[in-house]
Design a protein around this motif. Structure first.
Motif, PDB file in Angstrom:
ATOM      1  N   ILE A 182     -43.122  24.989  -9.449  1.00 54.10           N
ATOM      2  CA  ILE A 182     -42.623  26.266  -8.925  1.00 54.10           C
ATOM      3  C   ILE A 182     -43.313  26.527  -7.591  1.00 54.10           C
ATOM      4  O   ILE A 182     -44.525  26.324  -7.455  1.00 54.10           O
ATOM      5  CB  ILE A 182     -42.894  27.426  -9.901  1.00 54.10           C
ATOM      6  N   ASP A 183     -42.544  26.969  -6.619  1.00 50.16           N
ATOM      7  CA  ASP A 183     -43.060  27.313  -5.298  1.00 50.16           C
ATOM      8  C   ASP A 183     -42.785  28.791  -5.051  1.00 50.16           C
ATOM      9  O   ASP A 183     -41.644  29.246  -5.228  1.00 50.16           O
ATOM     10  CB  ASP A 183     -42.364  26.466  -4.224  1.00 50.16           C
ATOM     11  N   LEU A 184     -43.822  29.551  -4.665  1.00 49.02           N
ATOM     12  CA  LEU A 184     -43.673  30.984  -4.432  1.00 49.02           C
ATOM     13  C   LEU A 184     -44.249  31.366  -3.080  1.00 49.02           C
ATOM     14  O   LEU A 184     -45.156  30.709  -2.565  1.00 49.02           O
ATOM     15  CB  LEU A 184     -44.393  31.791  -5.523  1.00 49.02           C
ATOM     16  N   GLY A 185     -43.723  32.456  -2.502  1.00 47.72           N
ATOM     17  CA  GLY A 185     -44.262  32.959  -1.250  1.00 47.72           C
ATOM     18  C   GLY A 185     -43.932  34.421  -1.049  1.00 47.72           C
ATOM     19  O   GLY A 185     -43.092  34.990  -1.762  1.00 47.72           O
ATOM     20  N   TRP A 316     -40.144  35.225  -2.230  1.00 44.27           N
ATOM     21  CA  TRP A 316     -39.186  34.141  -2.423  1.00 44.27           C
ATOM     22  C   TRP A 316     -39.804  33.093  -3.327  1.00 44.27           C
ATOM     23  O   TRP A 316     -41.000  33.117  -3.620  1.00 44.27           O
ATOM     24  CB  TRP A 316     -38.780  33.530  -1.083  1.00 44.27           C
ATOM     25  N   GLY A 317     -38.969  32.154  -3.765  1.00 48.94           N
ATOM     26  CA  GLY A 317     -39.489  31.100  -4.611  1.00 48.94           C
ATOM     27  C   GLY A 317     -38.423  30.099  -4.993  1.00 48.94           C
ATOM     28  O   GLY A 317     -37.224  30.318  -4.768  1.00 48.94           O
ATOM     29  N   ALA A 318     -38.865  28.987  -5.561  1.00 53.05           N
ATOM     30  CA  ALA A 318     -37.970  27.945  -6.060  1.00 53.05           C
ATOM     31  C   ALA A 318     -38.658  27.237  -7.218  1.00 53.05           C
ATOM     32  O   ALA A 318     -39.884  27.291  -7.357  1.00 53.05           O
ATOM     33  CB  ALA A 318     -37.618  26.949  -4.953  1.00 53.05           C
ATOM     34  N   ALA A 319     -37.868  26.595  -8.042  1.00 53.13           N
ATOM     35  CA  ALA A 319     -38.406  25.881  -9.194  1.00 53.13           C
ATOM     36  C   ALA A 319     -37.593  24.631  -9.459  1.00 53.13           C
ATOM     37  O   ALA A 319     -36.389  24.576  -9.155  1.00 53.13           O
ATOM     38  CB  ALA A 319     -38.397  26.773 -10.440  1.00 53.13           C
ATOM     39  N   ALA A 320     -38.247  23.611 -10.014  1.00 53.26           N
ATOM     40  CA  ALA A 320     -37.589  22.370 -10.423  1.00 53.26           C
ATOM     41  C   ALA A 320     -37.694  22.251 -11.934  1.00 53.26           C
ATOM     42  O   ALA A 320     -38.799  22.304 -12.489  1.00 53.26           O
ATOM     43  CB  ALA A 320     -38.239  21.168  -9.746  1.00 53.26           C
ATOM     44  N   LEU A 321     -36.555  22.106 -12.603  1.00 56.66           N
ATOM     45  CA  LEU A 321     -36.498  22.043 -14.063  1.00 56.66           C
ATOM     46  C   LEU A 321     -35.687  20.841 -14.505  1.00 56.66           C
ATOM     47  O   LEU A 321     -34.773  20.399 -13.796  1.00 56.66           O
ATOM     48  CB  LEU A 321     -35.802  23.286 -14.649  1.00 56.66           C
ATOM     49  N   THR A 322     -35.992  20.332 -15.675  1.00 54.72           N
ATOM     50  CA  THR A 322     -35.085  19.457 -16.403  1.00 54.72           C
ATOM     51  C   THR A 322     -34.508  20.287 -17.541  1.00 54.72           C
ATOM     52  O   THR A 322     -35.264  20.824 -18.368  1.00 54.72           O
ATOM     53  CB  THR A 322     -35.801  18.220 -16.982  1.00 54.72           C
ATOM     54  N   TRP A 323     -33.192  20.426 -17.574  1.00 56.67           N
ATOM     55  CA  TRP A 323     -32.604  21.297 -18.583  1.00 56.67           C
ATOM     56  C   TRP A 323     -32.776  20.702 -19.979  1.00 56.67           C
ATOM     57  O   TRP A 323     -32.495  19.520 -20.203  1.00 56.67           O
ATOM     58  CB  TRP A 323     -31.127  21.542 -18.298  1.00 56.67           C
TER      59      TRP A 323
END
Length: 329
Positions: A182-185, A316-323
């Motif tokens: 997860i990336d946040l700012g 803001w932010g983004a995340a990488a998931l495997t469902w």
């Protein structure tokens, strides 16, 4: 520790029954269905009736996620409740303890997180860190907002954008993670981009109770920040854009989502959108979109997902998931 890997084991969402169409808004505002759709992609949204609060939607979505968790082999009970919201039932106290109690889990820790439309991602970082660090074996993360209660119903610039709703996920410790990074700012110099001026300690006696937004500036910042944050989180997990099966962005505006996909080089058909039916549900928009896409069979176990959001603060932010391979209703 390998057995502390945070895994999503349940999901659910709830929207109030009252549907507000573009034609309903056009009957009292200087607007039209065509004007709204062309600028936002929104056709309908759901609004709470008087007497219904954020906690009501949060508890409903949470109960559905816990029920789903039980179908996935979980217990339907968690160690912690985190609620992401900008529209708590009251300024004080927080709303999460009430939600936990209504779900039959009074006594466990529960707290609110406010990062506006990025709230789900901030809550996801909090929940996964709690699980990975051993502070909680399981977490119910709920994101819920009732923006219809803070948006001026006569403001043509904002009244058409927002809907009410809640989405929830259950996370449990396991051996294989579903949430990878997860990336946040944030940037506090841009607090005026998205703001409710009155009601806080800065201006407690102010009559400026309505939400306000600088639309064009928000559009530019949202596209830029969501794109950069998504690229950053993909680099951290070593995924190429071509490996992303689904992009689930904050459901604010179809043009924002399309612009982010274009900048990333991601085919638009991989972008999950349901804002045409529910509008911008603020912090709740990503989990509602995930739950809706899961119910419709758009998400399949093993798919690689990228999530991204931009909200007030600015945040803001983004995340990488495997469902995960979750059962369907």
């Amino acid at each position: 520790m390998q057995d502390r890997a945070p895994r999503i084991t349940g999901i659910g969402h709830a929207v109030p029954p009252r549907v507000v169409t573009n034609d309903d808004l056009a009957a009292r505002l200087d607007t039209s269905d065509e004007w709204i759709r062309s600028r936002s992609g929104i056709g309908t949204r759901h609004h709470v009736d008087p007497g219904t609060a954020t906690s009501d939607l949060a508890a409903e979505a949470g109960a559905l996620a816990l029920k789903h968790d039980m179908r996935s082999g979980g217990t339907g009970h968690v160690d912690l409740v985190v609620l992401a919201t900008t529209t708590p039932d009251r300024t004080c106290p927080g709303t999460a303890p009430l939600v936990a109690t209504r779900l039959g889990m009074g006594g466990i820790p529960a707290f609110d997180v406010n990062a506006v439309c990025s709230g789900f991602l901030y809550g996801l970082q909090t929940a996964t860190a709690m699980v990975a660090g051993g502070a909680a074996g399981s977490v119910l993360l709920v994101a819920a907002d009732t923006f219809s209660t803070i948006v001026d119903p006569d403001d043509r610039r904002t009244a058409f954008l927002f809907g009410d709703g809640a989405g929830a996920v259950v996370l449990r410790a396991g051996t294989e993670p579903t949430v990878h990074a997860i990336d946040l700012g944030s940037d506090g110099t841009q607090e005026d981009l998205i703001i409710t001026p009155g009601g806080g300690s800065r201006s407690p006696g102010s009559d400026e109770r309505w939400f306000a937004m600088q639309g064009q500036a928000v559009y530019r910042q949202a596209v830029d920040r969501m794109t950069r944050s998504t690229r950053g989180v993909l680099e951290r997990v070593g995924w190429g854009v071509d490996e992303v099966d689904r992009f689930v962005g904050h459901q604010a505006n179809s043009r924002i989502l399309e612009a982010v996909a274009q900048r990333l080089g991601l085919p638009v058909e991989r972008v999950v959108m349901n804002l045409d039916r529910v509008g911008n549900t603020a912090a709740a928009s990503i989990p509602i979109a995930l739950s809706d896409a899961h119910d419709r069979g758009l998400l399949v176990g093993g798919q690689k997902l990228a999530l991204a959001a931009f909200g007030g603060g600015a945040t803001w932010g983004a995340a990488a998931l495997t469902w995960p391979d979750l059962p369907r209703a």
